[in-house]
Design an enzyme around this catalytic site. Sequence first.
Site, PDB file in Angstrom:
ATOM      1  CG  HIS A  47      -3.116  11.588  -3.201  1.00  0.00           C
ATOM      2  ND1 HIS A  47      -1.769  11.352  -3.336  1.00  0.00           N
ATOM      3  CD2 HIS A  47      -3.228  12.785  -2.570  1.00  0.00           C
ATOM      4  CE1 HIS A  47      -1.086  12.354  -2.815  1.00  0.00           C
ATOM      5  NE2 HIS A  47      -1.959  13.235  -2.334  1.00  0.00           N
TER       6      HIS A  47
ATOM      7  CD  GLU B 113      -2.975   6.888  -7.132  1.00  0.00           C
ATOM      8  OE1 GLU B 113      -2.104   6.927  -8.012  1.00  0.00           O
ATOM      9  OE2 GLU B 113      -3.325   7.907  -6.479  1.00  0.00           O
TER      10      GLU B 113
ATOM     11  CB  CYS C 100       2.452   9.742  -4.140  1.00  0.00           C
ATOM     12  SG  CYS C 100       1.116   9.526  -2.940  1.00  0.00           S
TER      13      CYS C 100
ATOM     14  CB  CYS D 117      -1.198   6.402  -3.598  1.00  0.00           C
ATOM     15  SG  CYS D 117      -2.166   7.925  -3.445  1.00  0.00           S
TER      16      CYS D 117
END
Length: 150
Positions: free
Chosen positions: A47, A49, A77, A80
């Site tokens: 992801h 991040e 999320c 993250c």
Amino acid sequence: MLRAVQLSRTKMDEGCGGPFGAIIVKDGKVIAEGWNKVTSCNDPTAHAEVSAIRAACEALNSFNLAGCEIYTSCEPCPMCLAAIYWARLDRIYYANSRQDAAAIGFDDQFLYDEVAKPIPDRSLPCEHVELGEARDVFAAWDAKEDKIAY
């Protein structure tokens, strides 16, 4: 913030992954950028991040990002968010909300709900296996004099 959003658009248009971008800032200077690479790297943990955290840790040669802030194009999320806490970032700034993400098919509510459940109630079976060898490793870590705490 605008740079995080620009990354989300550019990298999405390039086919790198979903519409997510993030930057990490220290002392007012961008030290790392990240974008969603899930589909281009076949890595469900890639992801924006997490990618930015990995790049920042490499840039600073440290696993501790205290003193840094993250700007991300969307509310993190659960994975993250946990990574941000583990990295010890000082603050999160985000543009789109989790509700905005859900409206376009990125609905993390299931994960938020699952983590809050007692282990036996989760949809993914999870079984505790008692093993003395595993405890021995933890005991060795606990006694290790040259360990680096994190």
